[in-house]
Design a protein around this motif. Sequence first.
Motif, PDB file in Angstrom:
ATOM      1  N   LYS A 200      21.802  30.246 -35.080  1.00 20.34           N
ATOM      2  CA  LYS A 200      21.843  29.751 -36.450  1.00 20.34           C
ATOM      3  C   LYS A 200      22.952  28.722 -36.675  1.00 20.34           C
ATOM      4  CE  LYS A 200      18.391  32.305 -37.520  1.00 20.34           C
ATOM      5  NZ  LYS A 200      17.059  31.664 -37.644  1.00 20.34           N
ATOM      6  N   ALA A 201      24.061  28.889 -35.973  1.00 18.41           N
ATOM      7  CA  ALA A 201      25.174  27.950 -36.152  1.00 18.41           C
ATOM      8  C   ALA A 201      24.835  26.557 -35.642  1.00 18.41           C
ATOM      9  CB  ALA A 201      26.424  28.483 -35.440  1.00 18.41           C
ATOM     10  N   MET A 202      23.835  26.480 -34.741  1.00 17.27           N
ATOM     11  CA  MET A 202      23.486  25.191 -34.139  1.00 17.27           C
ATOM     12  C   MET A 202      22.120  24.697 -34.599  1.00 17.27           C
ATOM     13  SD  MET A 202      26.142  24.561 -32.353  1.00 17.27           S
ATOM     14  CE  MET A 202      25.549  23.094 -31.517  1.00 17.27           C
ATOM     15  N   PHE A 203      21.513  25.375 -35.562  1.00 17.09           N
ATOM     16  CA  PHE A 203      20.143  25.046 -35.958  1.00 17.09           C
ATOM     17  C   PHE A 203      19.991  23.570 -36.320  1.00 17.09           C
ATOM     18  CE2 PHE A 203      16.820  24.472 -39.119  1.00 17.09           C
ATOM     19  CZ  PHE A 203      15.733  25.086 -38.516  1.00 17.09           C
ATOM     20  N   ASN A 204      20.832  23.060 -37.207  1.00 18.36           N
ATOM     21  CA  ASN A 204      20.707  21.663 -37.644  1.00 18.36           C
ATOM     22  C   ASN A 204      20.894  20.691 -36.487  1.00 18.36           C
ATOM     23  OD1 ASN A 204      20.235  22.463 -40.282  1.00 18.36           O
ATOM     24  ND2 ASN A 204      22.374  22.244 -40.917  1.00 18.36           N
ATOM     25  N   ASP A 205      21.838  20.998 -35.591  1.00 21.56           N
ATOM     26  CA  ASP A 205      22.092  20.119 -34.452  1.00 21.56           C
ATOM     27  C   ASP A 205      20.920  20.122 -33.483  1.00 21.56           C
ATOM     28  OD1 ASP A 205      24.924  19.142 -34.838  1.00 21.56           O
ATOM     29  OD2 ASP A 205      25.271  21.295 -34.926  1.00 21.56           O
ATOM     30  N   VAL A 206      20.321  21.286 -33.270  1.00 24.80           N
ATOM     31  CA  VAL A 206      19.160  21.370 -32.371  1.00 24.80           C
ATOM     32  C   VAL A 206      18.019  20.501 -32.893  1.00 24.80           C
ATOM     33  CG1 VAL A 206      17.338  22.894 -31.505  1.00 24.80           C
ATOM     34  CG2 VAL A 206      19.718  23.646 -31.449  1.00 24.80           C
ATOM     35  N   ILE A 207      17.702  20.629 -34.172  1.00 22.11           N
ATOM     36  CA  ILE A 207      16.577  19.882 -34.741  1.00 22.11           C
ATOM     37  C   ILE A 207      16.868  18.388 -34.760  1.00 22.11           C
ATOM     38  CG2 ILE A 207      15.145  19.565 -36.773  1.00 22.11           C
ATOM     39  CD1 ILE A 207      14.724  22.205 -35.231  1.00 22.11           C
ATOM     40  N   SER A 208      18.052  17.998 -35.189  1.00 26.00           N
ATOM     41  CA  SER A 208      18.361  16.570 -35.307  1.00 26.00           C
ATOM     42  C   SER A 208      18.440  15.879 -33.945  1.00 26.00           C
ATOM     43  CB  SER A 208      19.674  16.374 -36.062  1.00 26.00           C
ATOM     44  OG  SER A 208      20.771  16.934 -35.356  1.00 26.00           O
ATOM     45  N   ARG A 209      18.852  16.593 -32.928  1.00 24.53           N
ATOM     46  CA  ARG A 209      19.005  15.984 -31.601  1.00 24.53           C
ATOM     47  C   ARG A 209      17.755  16.059 -30.745  1.00 24.53           C
ATOM     48  NH1 ARG A 209      24.216  17.005 -33.046  1.00 24.53           N
ATOM     49  NH2 ARG A 209      25.870  15.810 -31.988  1.00 24.53           N
ATOM     50  N   LEU A 210      16.918  17.071 -30.972  1.00 27.38           N
ATOM     51  CA  LEU A 210      15.798  17.303 -30.047  1.00 27.38           C
ATOM     52  C   LEU A 210      14.402  17.093 -30.646  1.00 27.38           C
ATOM     53  CD1 LEU A 210      17.056  20.488 -28.140  1.00 27.38           C
ATOM     54  CD2 LEU A 210      17.392  18.082 -27.559  1.00 27.38           C
ATOM     55  N   LEU A 211      14.320  16.768 -31.912  1.00 23.30           N
ATOM     56  CA  LEU A 211      13.000  16.612 -32.524  1.00 23.30           C
ATOM     57  C   LEU A 211      12.187  15.553 -31.810  1.00 23.30           C
ATOM     58  CD1 LEU A 211      11.149  17.636 -34.767  1.00 23.30           C
ATOM     59  CD2 LEU A 211      12.103  15.849 -36.254  1.00 23.30           C
ATOM     60  N   HIS A 212      12.830  14.461 -31.378  1.00 20.45           N
ATOM     61  CA  HIS A 212      12.089  13.393 -30.705  1.00 20.45           C
ATOM     62  C   HIS A 212      11.639  13.794 -29.306  1.00 20.45           C
ATOM     63  CE1 HIS A 212      16.125  12.883 -28.989  1.00 20.45           C
ATOM     64  NE2 HIS A 212      15.537  12.221 -28.000  1.00 20.45           N
ATOM     65  N   CYS A 213      12.158  14.912 -28.786  1.00 26.24           N
ATOM     66  CA  CYS A 213      11.762  15.382 -27.450  1.00 26.24           C
ATOM     67  C   CYS A 213      10.539  16.291 -27.494  1.00 26.24           C
ATOM     68  CB  CYS A 213      12.915  16.176 -26.816  1.00 26.24           C
ATOM     69  SG  CYS A 213      14.447  15.259 -26.617  1.00 26.24           S
ATOM     70  N   LEU A 214      10.065  16.630 -28.683  1.00 25.54           N
ATOM     71  CA  LEU A 214       8.976  17.585 -28.831  1.00 25.54           C
ATOM     72  C   LEU A 214       7.666  17.010 -28.302  1.00 25.54           C
ATOM     73  CD1 LEU A 214       8.002  20.313 -29.975  1.00 25.54           C
ATOM     74  CD2 LEU A 214       7.653  19.166 -32.165  1.00 25.54           C
ATOM     75  N   VAL A 215       7.049  17.710 -27.378  1.00 18.24           N
ATOM     76  CA  VAL A 215       5.768  17.280 -26.814  1.00 18.24           C
ATOM     77  C   VAL A 215       4.694  17.344 -27.899  1.00 18.24           C
ATOM     78  CG1 VAL A 215       3.987  17.803 -25.114  1.00 18.24           C
ATOM     79  CG2 VAL A 215       6.392  18.091 -24.520  1.00 18.24           C
ATOM     80  N   GLY A 216       4.032  16.217 -28.111  1.00 28.09           N
ATOM     81  CA  GLY A 216       2.996  16.167 -29.138  1.00 28.09           C
ATOM     82  C   GLY A 216       3.541  16.042 -30.541  1.00 28.09           C
ATOM     83  N   GLY A 217       4.882  15.949 -30.670  1.00 23.19           N
ATOM     84  CA  GLY A 217       5.479  15.892 -31.985  1.00 23.19           C
ATOM     85  C   GLY A 217       5.525  14.515 -32.570  1.00 23.19           C
TER      86      GLY A 217
END
Length: 217
Positions: A200-217
């Motif tokens: 939970k402490a890293m939730f925002n960082d995970v989404i902001s940094r890795l959203l572009h890595c999502l397959v099919g995203g």
Amino acid sequence: QNPLGILGMRSILRLLSRDTAGLLEFNCEGSSRGLMTDATDDEQKTFNATNPGGRYSLDLARPYHRSFLRMLYKACGRFRVAPAVAFADVVYSKPPYEHPAVNSNGVWQVPHQGKLKITFSIEMGMEAAMRGMEDAPFADVLASHFDLMRLRPSFRKVIPMFAQWRSMSGMALEQLVFLDALSKDFCLTYPQIDILSRDKAMFNDVISRLLHCLVGG
């Protein structure tokens, strides 16, 4: 304590993600954020797995430069481009330069002396992989390009990779380095990003940094 930072983490994660590597875990406490981009001068040049093309000047008496050359030859295999096609404008201080063979252990037998300047390109391999997509929607072309250039953790190494993430819980700086390294080299599935975001402490960082890595995203 760990001056390699993001560039070093990228190398370690690529190794951790491969079936052929025995690495299962590592200690990254005290990591430095360092640089996100590759060094530009010849002395500090770093290998970019997702975009290895460029002009290189290598001193083959140096172990690091020999390893760099081996990585370029491995890239030929990954992108299915013959070395004779991928290497151009070759200038070797001890001519003639001949492309090395691979020994029984799978190691490229590159020369141990001389200075080598080459232009390396994988454009032919990319062109072959993208053939037939001339009229495809841009989003499909971009997704195919992304899938071709980036890595995916092997099935056997998914658990060690995310166990490594779990072991870093509470180490905010090290976790940011880990995420930044993933964002540069990997394609990830929704379940994989979901696992990372459960901290939970890293939730925002995970989404902001890795959203572009999502397959099919």
